[in-house]
Design a protein around this motif. Structure first.
Motif: not given
Length: 237
Positions: A37-38, A31-34, A22-26
């Motif tokens: 996630p994908l 980095p302060a605006l998550p 998977g992958l984190a997304a913003w």
């Protein structure tokens, strides 16, 4: 309750898929605006790059920013017959850099063991060295210290496997945070030349000087002088 219908992008053609984990997304390259996630293996299209960041678009029209280094590229269609052949990144330069770094560490360790190098010298010799390599048959994992990432090599090409640092905007070519405005320069002031005087120039007087002739006078009362009397006055006494 009305469930929104996904707005699928017509003629959607993915360029990448999300990796297995998977992958984190913003919402933005910050980095302060998550955001959400994908999922693993989700097909996405990379629309824009900003340093390590990448703006992706999903088939339903939803977009986000991700660490583009971790996206797995989708292979292009095979080239047409007679077309030019394409190559992926050549792994040999990175293998050579790993061998060089490992050799420098080995030589420093040998000198330390032989007593020709003390602990402080060993730390100075090995400072900044970062090397990593895992070989498993035809598969090789290499650490790319320049880009702070692990890459996978199948013998003919490289692909990013994992990144050891957060994405950054270094080397960004797309839009990013607006730079600070440059200070407004002060307006240029043009000084008008002084008006030249009319008529002949005024004469320049030399400063007054006092010139002494002879020896300078001695301070104090004047000296006593002897005055002689005339002869006709001398016989009267």
């Amino acid at each position: 309750m009305t469930v929104p219908v996904p707005q699928y992008v017509p003629d959607f053609r993915p360029t990448h898929v999300v990796p297995r984990a998977g992958l984190a997304a913003w919402e933005a390259p910050d980095p302060a605006l998550p955001t959400v996630p994908l999922d693993a293996f989700l097909p996405v299209r990379l629309e824009e790059r900003a340093g390590d960041w990448g703006r992706i678009l999903c088939s339903n029209g939803w977009g986000a920013w991700v660490d583009a280094r971790l996206l797995v590229a989708v292979p292009d269609d095979p080239p047409a017959a007679g077309g030019p052949l394409t190559r992926t990144a050549d792994p040999r330069p990175l293998i050579a850099r790993a061998e060089d770094a490992l050799g420098r560490y080995r030589r420093a360790a040998e000198e330390l063991g032989a007593g020709r190098l003390d602990g402080e010298g060993f730390r100075l010799r090995t400072r900044g060295l970062r090397v990593g390599m895992v070989v498993d048959g035809e598969s090789v994992w290499l650490y790319d210290a320049e880009h702070e990432r692990w890459v996978y090599c199948d013998g003919v090409g490289l692909s990013t496997y994992a990144a050891s640092a957060a994405p950054s905007l270094a080397g960004a070519t797309g839009p990013g945070p607006s730079p600070s405005p440059a200070p407004t320069p002060s307006p240029t002031v043009v000084a008008a030349p002084a008006e030249e005087p009319v008529g002949p120039p005024a004469p320049v007087h030399e400063p007054t000087q006092v010139v002494l002739i002879g020896d300078p006078p001695t301070p104090g009362p004047p000296p006593t002088q002897v005055v002689e009397r005339p002869p006709d006055e001398a016989g009267d006494d």
